[in-house]
Design a protein around this motif. Structure first.
Motif, PDB file in Angstrom:
ATOM      1  N   ASP A   9     -11.027 -25.961 -21.239  1.00  0.00           N
ATOM      2  CA  ASP A   9      -9.925 -26.699 -21.875  1.00  0.00           C
ATOM      3  C   ASP A   9      -8.715 -25.769 -21.885  1.00  0.00           C
ATOM      4  O   ASP A   9      -8.642 -24.827 -22.663  1.00  0.00           O
ATOM      5  CB  ASP A   9     -10.304 -27.113 -23.298  1.00  0.00           C
ATOM      6  N   THR A  10      -7.772 -26.028 -20.997  1.00  0.00           N
ATOM      7  CA  THR A  10      -6.621 -25.141 -20.831  1.00  0.00           C
ATOM      8  C   THR A  10      -5.516 -25.402 -21.838  1.00  0.00           C
ATOM      9  O   THR A  10      -4.527 -24.668 -21.868  1.00  0.00           O
ATOM     10  CB  THR A  10      -6.024 -25.297 -19.419  1.00  0.00           C
ATOM     11  N   ARG A  11      -5.654 -26.429 -22.674  1.00  0.00           N
ATOM     12  CA  ARG A  11      -4.562 -26.856 -23.551  1.00  0.00           C
ATOM     13  C   ARG A  11      -4.461 -25.993 -24.809  1.00  0.00           C
ATOM     14  O   ARG A  11      -5.448 -25.428 -25.274  1.00  0.00           O
ATOM     15  CB  ARG A  11      -4.763 -28.311 -23.977  1.00  0.00           C
ATOM     16  N   GLU A  12      -3.271 -25.944 -25.346  1.00  0.00           N
ATOM     17  CA  GLU A  12      -3.026 -25.423 -26.689  1.00  0.00           C
ATOM     18  C   GLU A  12      -1.989 -26.342 -27.341  1.00  0.00           C
ATOM     19  O   GLU A  12      -0.812 -26.012 -27.422  1.00  0.00           O
ATOM     20  CB  GLU A  12      -2.515 -23.985 -26.648  1.00  0.00           C
ATOM     21  N   PRO A  13      -2.408 -27.528 -27.783  1.00  0.00           N
ATOM     22  CA  PRO A  13      -1.436 -28.518 -28.273  1.00  0.00           C
ATOM     23  C   PRO A  13      -0.632 -28.053 -29.478  1.00  0.00           C
ATOM     24  O   PRO A  13       0.495 -28.500 -29.679  1.00  0.00           O
ATOM     25  CB  PRO A  13      -2.312 -29.730 -28.615  1.00  0.00           C
ATOM     26  N   GLU A  14      -1.196 -27.124 -30.259  1.00  0.00           N
ATOM     27  CA  GLU A  14      -0.433 -26.622 -31.405  1.00  0.00           C
ATOM     28  C   GLU A  14       0.713 -25.720 -30.964  1.00  0.00           C
ATOM     29  O   GLU A  14       1.665 -25.501 -31.716  1.00  0.00           O
ATOM     30  CB  GLU A  14      -1.348 -25.870 -32.366  1.00  0.00           C
ATOM     31  N   LEU A  15       0.647 -25.198 -29.746  1.00  0.00           N
ATOM     32  CA  LEU A  15       1.698 -24.330 -29.226  1.00  0.00           C
ATOM     33  C   LEU A  15       2.629 -25.077 -28.281  1.00  0.00           C
ATOM     34  O   LEU A  15       3.856 -24.914 -28.325  1.00  0.00           O
ATOM     35  CB  LEU A  15       1.080 -23.130 -28.504  1.00  0.00           C
ATOM     36  N   PHE A  16       2.043 -25.899 -27.416  1.00  0.00           N
ATOM     37  CA  PHE A  16       2.863 -26.594 -26.424  1.00  0.00           C
ATOM     38  C   PHE A  16       2.161 -27.859 -25.961  1.00  0.00           C
ATOM     39  O   PHE A  16       0.951 -27.874 -25.734  1.00  0.00           O
ATOM     40  CB  PHE A  16       3.101 -25.705 -25.198  1.00  0.00           C
ATOM     41  N   ARG A  17       2.933 -28.920 -25.851  1.00  0.00           N
ATOM     42  CA  ARG A  17       2.471 -30.166 -25.244  1.00  0.00           C
ATOM     43  C   ARG A  17       3.632 -30.762 -24.477  1.00  0.00           C
ATOM     44  O   ARG A  17       4.728 -30.899 -25.042  1.00  0.00           O
ATOM     45  CB  ARG A  17       1.951 -31.135 -26.295  1.00  0.00           C
TER      46      ARG A  17
END
Length: 456
Positions: free
Chosen positions: A366-374
């Motif tokens: 899971d490459t996402r970091e929604p709390e940092l960037f979306r």
């Protein structure tokens, strides 16, 4: 369309400490992976580019980059082989970055920027002789409208790249380096390596390697039975599911179940493995960003490594499965920071005593970091969840050379207004039709649970 003429600059940077020491576990692991790729080495580069809607003077952008390089020592670090397969990291107080400046018409900014970013990312890095960063700027109407940077993966992983992009934007907006240090204290690679070679670091490494060997001894021996004829050097297909519905559904289920979004998707993937492989017990290599470790949350370097996730049974109720997967994943994350060279040695020694090791050929990232960037979704109208599922698309964009000891690898990627699942698999184990049912099954499980728990 012809490529506009480019201006090649060298940005001189000085300031900050210098020194040298052993490479970090992450630097060494990426170096080892890249060193065997030959001409394919740029595939491991990490890169990002984005428009600057307000436009910035070139001098201001270069000054922000200079300050970022003083702030983050990984950008000024070279890696020198020691002749025995190991590495020494060398931190320079002074040096230079290559900068490519390209002009275009204002309306052509995004296309020109994307093209320049691709060119920069496609070039190999000489990590022994040069700093691991190159910059691209696209100018229109006398101002920089697009900013691009490509890094060697030995300098940053995806999490480090996102944090670097954030810091560059904040520096452009006038935030001082001192303030960034206060907001985002970060351990530097030399200090990280010092910890890893300390008594505490070695204990963590030993505990992680012991955990891996225990799981490889007791885990399932096979996840997927052969499904087709294995053709020598056959390419592995890549499927990408683009799902606006999953973006909302994952967030909703994670909040309702009190878990992370990654655990929701990992649970759905575990269910699909059970359905396709007909074996409830599973072992997956899960990429862990390791930024939950003390002092590492804001570090710009390469930290991510694989954790070994073990699931003995798959619950029939999806909510129960999500909660149990989350707890098991947290346990695996504790043992995802280690000296990979020593782990590889341990695995080979274990194989000598136990030739039939557990199947660990499946990868989840899971490459996402929604709390940092979306990525912004734009002005597109958001339909009800049930209708959003009708907008899902499946594409087969590329095929990859076969990878040893790989059944499948799945990446979870943020896209504007959607979530994407990108899956590469060995067709002899998971044919194309099963790849499609695997990805659509993940979507069905998560969206179904979101609808059942009140998401509209």
């Amino acid at each position: 369309m012809s490529v506009p003429e480019s201006e090649e600059l060298c940005l001189d940077v000085s300031g900050g400490r210098s020194g040298q020491g052993p490479a970090t576990w992450g630097q060494q692991a990426i170096w080892d992976a890249v060193s065997v790729l030959g001409d394919d080495a740029p595939r491991y580069n990490v890169s990002v580019g984005f428009e600057l809607p307000a436009g910035r003077p070139r001098a201001a952008v270069l000054e922000a980059l200079t300050r970022a390089a003083r702030l983050h020592e990984s950008l000024r670090t070279r890696l020198l082989p020691d002749g025995a397969g190991g590495l020494t990291q060398v931190l320079d107080a002074a040096g230079r970055f290559p900068v490519t400046v390209r002009g275009c018409e204002r309306e052509d900014t995004e296309r020109a920027g994307g093209q320049l970013l691709g060119e920069l990312a496609a070039l190999p890095f000489d990590c022994a002789g040069q700093w691991p960063l190159r910059i691209g700027l696209v100018e229109a109407d006398g101002l920089v409208r697009y900013y691009a940077m490509a890094l060697s993966h030995t300098a940053a992983d995806g999490g480090g790249l996102r944090r670097l992009a954030r810091d560059v934007v904040m520096l452009l907006d006038g935030v001082s380096p001192e303030r960034l240090r206060e907001l985002f204290p970060a351990t530097q690679p030399l200090d990280q390596a010092a910890y890893q070679h300390s008594e505490r670091g070695r204990k963590r490494d030993a505990a992680s390697r012991k955990y891996w060997c225990a799981k490889l001894s007791e885990g399932p021996r096979g996840l997927f039975p052969p499904r087709g004829e294995r053709v020598r050097d056959a390419l592995f297909p890549n499927a990408v599911l683009h799902s606006p519905a999953l973006l909302r559904a994952v967030d909703h289920v994670a909040a309702v179940r009190g878990v992370s979004g990654s655990s929701v998707l990992l649970a759905a993937a575990a269910r699909q493995i059970s359905l396709l492989g007909r074996a409830p017990e599973q072992l997956l290599q899960v990429v862990v960003n390791n930024r939950f470790l003390p002092g590492m949350s804001q570090t710009i370097t390469t930290l991510a490594q694989e954790g070994l996730f073990h699931l003995r049974t798959v619950d029939e109720d999806f909510g129960d499965l999500v909660r149990r997967v989350h707890m098991s994943a947290l346990g695996a994350y504790r043992y995802a920071s280690y000296d990979k060279r020593l782990l590889d040695r341990d695995i080979e020694e274990l194989r000598g005593r136990l030739p039939d090791l557990a199947d660990h050929s499946c990868f989840f990232n899971d490459t996402r970091e929604p709390e940092l960037f979306r990525p912004p979704a734009g002005d597109t109208e958001v339909p009800p969840l049930e209708r959003a599922a009708e907008l899902t698309t499946l594409a087969w964009p590329v095929e990859f050379p076969p990878r040893k000891n790989l059944s499948f690898a799945m990446d979870v990627v943020d896209a504007p207004g959607a979530l994407e699942l990108a899956m590469t698999a060995d067709s002899a184990l998971i044919p194309r039709q099963d790849m499609e049912s695997f990805l659509r099954g993940i979507e069905d499980a998560v969206v179904g649970d979101a609808l059942a728990t009140g998401c509209v």
